[in-house]
Write a protein that holds these residues in place. Structure first.
Motif, mmCIF file in Angstrom:
data_model
loop_
_atom_site.group_PDB
_atom_site.id
_atom_site.type_symbol
_atom_site.label_atom_id
_atom_site.label_comp_id
_atom_site.label_asym_id
_atom_site.label_seq_id
_atom_site.Cartn_x
_atom_site.Cartn_y
_atom_site.Cartn_z
ATOM 1 N N THR A 218 0.849 -1.191 0.000
ATOM 2 C CA THR A 218 0.000 0.000 0.000
ATOM 3 C C THR A 218 0.885 1.242 0.000
ATOM 4 O O THR A 218 2.056 1.191 0.402
ATOM 5 N N PRO A 219 0.344 2.391 -0.398
ATOM 6 C CA PRO A 219 1.135 3.626 -0.343
ATOM 7 C C PRO A 219 1.545 4.012 1.071
ATOM 8 O O PRO A 219 2.639 4.563 1.264
ATOM 9 N N MET A 220 0.692 3.760 2.098
ATOM 10 C CA MET A 220 1.063 4.111 3.466
ATOM 11 C C MET A 220 2.252 3.291 3.939
ATOM 12 O O MET A 220 3.141 3.804 4.642
ATOM 13 N N GLU A 221 2.326 2.051 3.563
ATOM 14 C CA GLU A 221 3.481 1.235 3.914
ATOM 15 C C GLU A 221 4.743 1.773 3.258
ATOM 16 O O GLU A 221 5.820 1.788 3.876
ATOM 17 N N GLY A 222 4.632 2.225 2.031
ATOM 18 C CA GLY A 222 5.778 2.824 1.364
ATOM 19 C C GLY A 222 6.192 4.136 1.997
ATOM 20 O O GLY A 222 7.393 4.452 2.072
ATOM 21 N N LEU A 223 5.229 4.939 2.480
ATOM 22 C CA LEU A 223 5.555 6.190 3.160
ATOM 23 C C LEU A 223 6.326 5.932 4.447
ATOM 24 O O LEU A 223 7.305 6.629 4.754
ATOM 25 N N ARG A 224 5.909 4.963 5.221
ATOM 26 C CA ARG A 224 6.644 4.622 6.456
ATOM 27 C C ARG A 224 8.049 4.108 6.129
ATOM 28 O O ARG A 224 9.017 4.418 6.841
ATOM 29 N N LEU A 225 8.178 3.349 5.052
ATOM 30 C CA LEU A 225 9.496 2.851 4.668
ATOM 31 C C LEU A 225 10.422 4.008 4.286
ATOM 32 O O LEU A 225 11.607 4.014 4.679
ATOM 33 N N PHE A 226 9.914 4.998 3.570
ATOM 34 C CA PHE A 226 10.759 6.126 3.179
ATOM 35 C C PHE A 226 11.183 6.939 4.392
ATOM 36 O O PHE A 226 12.342 7.395 4.463
ATOM 37 N N ARG A 227 10.304 7.172 5.335
ATOM 38 C CA ARG A 227 10.677 7.942 6.518
ATOM 39 C C ARG A 227 11.755 7.220 7.318
ATOM 40 O O ARG A 227 12.707 7.839 7.806
ATOM 41 N N THR A 228 11.622 5.916 7.461
ATOM 42 C CA THR A 228 12.650 5.151 8.159
ATOM 43 C C THR A 228 13.980 5.220 7.411
ATOM 44 O O THR A 228 15.049 5.378 8.019
ATOM 45 N N TRP A 229 13.929 5.119 6.104
ATOM 46 C CA TRP A 229 15.155 5.186 5.299
ATOM 47 C C TRP A 229 15.816 6.551 5.401
ATOM 48 O O TRP A 229 17.040 6.656 5.466
ATOM 49 N N ARG A 230 15.024 7.609 5.429
ATOM 50 C CA ARG A 230 15.584 8.961 5.533
ATOM 51 C C ARG A 230 16.301 9.160 6.862
ATOM 52 O O ARG A 230 17.371 9.788 6.916
ATOM 53 N N GLU A 231 15.748 8.629 7.955
ATOM 54 C CA GLU A 231 16.427 8.717 9.250
ATOM 55 C C GLU A 231 17.730 7.920 9.250
ATOM 56 O O GLU A 231 18.737 8.351 9.816
#
Length: 901
Positions: A367-380
């Motif tokens: 889902t897009p929300m799962e991808g959004l959480r993955l990007f935020r974790t990757w950015r940190e």
């Protein structure tokens, strides 16, 4: 012996009366007066007549019986037969209405409906238009049809509809707005054509198995349209028009899915046209490219730090190019493959590669929300890693693009349920390869470029000072659009089969024609007509005289039929095949156009004599690759004509292998061999004194092509420019990304002194714009001065090279008042490269002598060089046989004479 009369292939009502020029025919007299040498020398002139109706026809207006008025005549160009233009002088009975009604011409059924006054038959007009739409050049079509290019351009412009004429059905069918009603999954990209960006719109919906569309068009997804620009207003206007068409069709809930790259105007046009109703997807391949570019910058920075840290040590440290290649390979490896991050020398490099690879998990989420959480974790994680590795700004461009410019939303739209054609969100077998991307659009654009290269003027660019009457950009765009829409959306149909009727006429017996009893129907292959198969049909039997009762067989006359292998064909077809086998026609193409089995064609080809050519005293050797095999083209250096083609199925050609081929007694008269590279001059390894390579004088004498000296200069200056580019910042490097300076020119001596001062001023202006380093400008100026000196005194090449090397280094050293460390490194790099490159070209060895001799012969009135041989090789590579696997057929065609210049 019986005679026969036959019809024109595909025209059962047009019977051929005779062939060739007829003094009594007024049309023949007019044809002789026309200035068309192509048709008069190669054309096939047919005198034919139309079959008269069995009874008098009626007037289409008043329905009265027509009366005969005389004979009508017309001259029409028809489909070429046997590769020869066909001109038909037709005659037919003319009719008159008693009521005075105007009657149509008896030849109107043969002419195209859109062009009743043209001299082309309907089927020739359609064949020319279809061939042009598929990419054939007008010059070639005019030569085949025996008409002028101007006539064909006039017909094509009318058929395309650029002058207000209604378009031809072959062209107008792709302008039907109903094609846009079922369009939902859309791919948008651009292509550069003659200096301007065109918008390409492609249908991305998958073909359903067994659908009519998948069987009638190409396997690639359909090309919907091509727009003349890709600016914001043009894209928005097209999308609004697309929305209006679907709403007028009753699809009020229409929600398009549009896939584009990350150009800002695409996003603005989609938002302004649909106001949030469309699903905009950013192409994942462009995101992956940004990830790889940011990873390259991080790897280069870490590699330079590592090299500076171990500068004083003798450590085996990979270069930045090797580290980038290892990081790219690790990034491309899928999760199921065995990736090898240990090829990266430091842990920080491996961690950076892991971070770049982890972002690719955006395409595996549900889902897009799962991808959004993955990007935020990757950015940190990236933020923490930049602090630990002390690499500020790592992946900053990618984060700015996805986060600050909000392209992450369009990137994750690919996981929305509405953006999945034919699949469900809960489908456990979903893979990233099933996501919508612009890969299909890129594949279509590659096919568009391949088709554009067939045009002889595809490299021509429009200029402001050019005459607008010669360069009508709008007309050229409409023609370009029509060709692509037809050629890329339709499959090549199977070749048609035309039938030619042949009527046997028995001999007269007792002063009258006997009765005929036809019993057997015969069919054989005949000469093709513009790529279409032709089958000749006739009936055989016996004839019986009414007076004496003599019975004679009624058969085809002797000499009209020939057996090829196990197939019986007409003799004219056999002669046609013998001619085509010595030209650029493959066996598959001949089988497709004639229907003769390939085994029979192969046996016919083996019956041809083997081509044999005599080697001249001076030959040129040009290496090339053919189907992953190393080959040599041997040419006459004076004319460039091929005299031999050599192939090595295994291994590469070496000077020893070439010398072994020349050792044959029949080739002992060869005195000089022109080569492209110094490596082709035989030598043996260093002797006991350690003086390096010792070149052996071997007969025949080797001559180094003058263009090779320019290549040696290019090799040195490109290496120095690469070193200079690495010292610049990324922003400056992007602004001045082109540092390639072409130092080689045409070896023809007549072109050397033309506008030399103007060209030098232009070069200096370009260098001042591209290269801010004054020392680099001195080096480039010195290289061009060296080239002029070598041309002026080719016999002193070794001394000129030695003096020039010393002088250019001195000018390079005087370029700066206060040199720094980077300056010293560039001076050392320049000196090292010049020493390595020109060490083989000094006095006292065979390479220097070969270079001096080549420059001297090029400056002579004959102007000898390998330029003609290279042009001949380019012509050979353009042959259709070059793409086949039949080496013997290719060699036969090349040696018997290929003239494609």
């Amino acid at each position: 012996m019986p005679t026969f009369r036959e019809t024109v292939p595909g025209m059962p009502d047009v019977w051929i009366d005779s062939e060739g020029f007829d003094e009594a025919c007024p049309a023949c007299q007019a044809t002789r007066r026309r200035k068309n040498p192509e048709t008069q020398s190669r054309g096939l002139l047919l005198h034919a007549s139309l079959t008269a109706p069995a009874e008098r026809p009626r007037c289409p207006t008043c329905q009265a019986r027509l009366t005969a008025r005389g004979t009508a005549r017309a001259t029409l160009h028809d489909l070429p037969i046997d590769g020869r233009p066909v001109v038909m002088h037709l005659s037919a009975r003319s009719w008159r209405c008693p009521g005075g009604c105007l009657q149509p011409s008896p030849f109107d059924p043969l002419r195209p409906e859109e062009h009743r006054s043209t001299k082309l038959t309907r089927r020739l007009h359609e064949a020319v238009l279809t061939s042009w739409l598929r990419g054939e050049a007008v010059r070639t079509l005019a030569r085949q049809a025996g008409v002028s290019e101007q006539l064909l351009w006039t017909l094509i412009n009318d058929d395309v509809g650029v002058r207000g004429h209604p378009p031809h059905p072959l062209v107008g069918g792709w302008r039907d707005r109903r094609r846009l009603e079922s369009l939902r999954f859309i791919g948008i990209d651009e292509i550069v054509w003659h200096g301007q960006a065109l918008l390409v719109v492609v249908d991305l919906r998958p073909d359903e198995p067994g659908s009519v569309r998948s069987a009638s068009v190409n396997r690639d997804h359909r090309l919907i349209d091509i727009l003349p620009a890709r600016d914001l207003e043009t894209v928005e206007r097209y999308l609004r028009d697309l929305d209006r068409v679907n709403r007028e069709a009753g699809r009020s809930d229409w929600t398009p899915v549009i896939v584009t790259d990350m150009w800002g105007d695409y996003r603005s046009a989609i938002q302004r046209a649909f106001h949030g109703r469309a699903i905009h997807i950013a192409d994942r391949f462009h995101i992956a490219l940004k990830v790889a570019e940011d990873l390259d910058h991080v790897i280069v920075d870490l590699t330079r730090r590592l090299q500076a840290r171990h500068a004083d040590e003798d450590a085996d440290i990979p270069s930045a190019v090797q580290s980038k290649a290892a990081a790219r390979a690790y990034l491309r490896a899928s999760s199921g493959e065995a990736a090898k991050p240990d090829r990266l020398p430091t842990p920080h490099m491996r961690e950076a590669a892991d971070l770049a690879r982890r972002l690719q998990e955006l395409w595996t989420v549900r889902t897009p929300m799962e991808g959004l959480r993955l990007f935020r974790t990757w950015r940190e994680e990236v933020h923490r890693w930049t602090i630990e590795a002390e690499v500020p700004g790592a992946f900053s461009r990618l984060i700015h693009l996805l986060d600050r410019e909000s392209w992450l939303i369009e990137t994750l739209n690919v996981h929305r349920p509405e953006a999945r054609p034919g699949s469900s969100v809960a489908d456990p077998d979903r893979s990233p390869s099933s996501l919508l991307t612009t890969a299909r659009v890129e594949r279509m654009i590659r096919r568009m470029r391949d088709m554009e290269r067939r045009s002889p003027n595809h490299r021509r660019l429009p200029f402001a000072q050019e005459d607008q009457s010669r360069w009508d950009e709008e007309v050229r765009f409409h023609r370009y659009r029509a060709r692509l829409l037809y050629a890329l959306n339709t499959r090549v149909p199977r070749p048609a089969t035309l039938q030619r009727d042949l009527q046997l006429i028995p001999e007269r017996c007792c002063g009258a024609l006997p009765d005929v009893d036809l019993q057997v129907v015969c069919r054989v292959a005949d000469r093709p007509v513009m790529g279409a198969r032709v089958v000749t049909r006739w009936e055989e039997g016996q004839s019986t005289c009414n007076r004496c009762g003599d019975v004679k067989p009624l058969r085809m006359p002797d000499g009209e039929l020939t057996r090829i292998g196990g197939s019986l064909v007409r003799t004219v077809l056999s002669r046609h095949l013998l001619t085509r086998l010595e030209e650029d026609h493959s066996l598959t193409a001949l089988h497709r156009t004639t229907g003769v089995p390939i085994q029979a064609l192969r046996a016919l080809r083996h019956s041809l004599p083997t081509p044999e050519t005599d080697l001249p005293t001076s030959i040129g050797v040009v290496p090339f690759s053919w189907r992953r095999q190393r080959c040599l083209l041997i040419t006459d250096i004076a004319t460039g004509q091929p005299v031999e083609l050599l192939r090595r199925p295994e291994g590469d050609w070496t000077p020893d292998a070439l010398q072994a081929w020349l050792s044959d007694p029949t080739r002992a008269h060869v005195e000089r061999i022109w080569v492209e590279k110094p490596e082709w001059i035989p030598y043996h390894e260093a002797d006991s004194t350690g003086r390096g390579l010792t070149f052996t004088p071997v007969l025949p004498q080797r001559v180094l092509d003058p263009f090779s000296s320019a290549r040696l200069l290019q090799k040195s200056i490109r290496g120095v420019l690469d070193e200079y580019t690495r010292t610049m910042e990324i922003s400056v490097r992007r602004a001045r990304s082109r540092y390639r300076v072409t130092l080689g020119t045409n070896p023809d001596p007549s072109t050397w002194p033309v506008d030399e001062r103007l060209r030098r001023r232009a070069r200096e202006a370009q260098w001042n714009h591209l290269i801010v380093d004054q020392g680099m400008q001195y080096a480039l100026t010195g290289l061009h001065d060296l080239k002029a000196r070598l041309r002026a005194r080719p016999q002193d090449a070794g001394e000129i090279l030695r003096v020039w090397r010393t002088g250019v280094l001195r000018r390079f050293e005087r370029a700066f008042d206060e040199p720094d460390d980077s300056w010293h490194q560039r001076v050392a790099a320049l000196d090292g490269r010049l020493q390595n490159v020109f060490a083989l070209a000094l006095d006292g060895n065979a390479v220097g002598d070969a270079l001096a001799l080549g420059l001297q012969l090029a400056a002579s009135p004959t102007g000898l060089s390998l330029a003609r041989s290279r042009r001949r090789l380019r012509a050979i590579k353009e042959l259709s046989l070059y793409r086949s696997s039949d080496w013997e057929h290719l060699r036969r065609v090349v040696l018997t004479g290929v003239d494609r210049d």
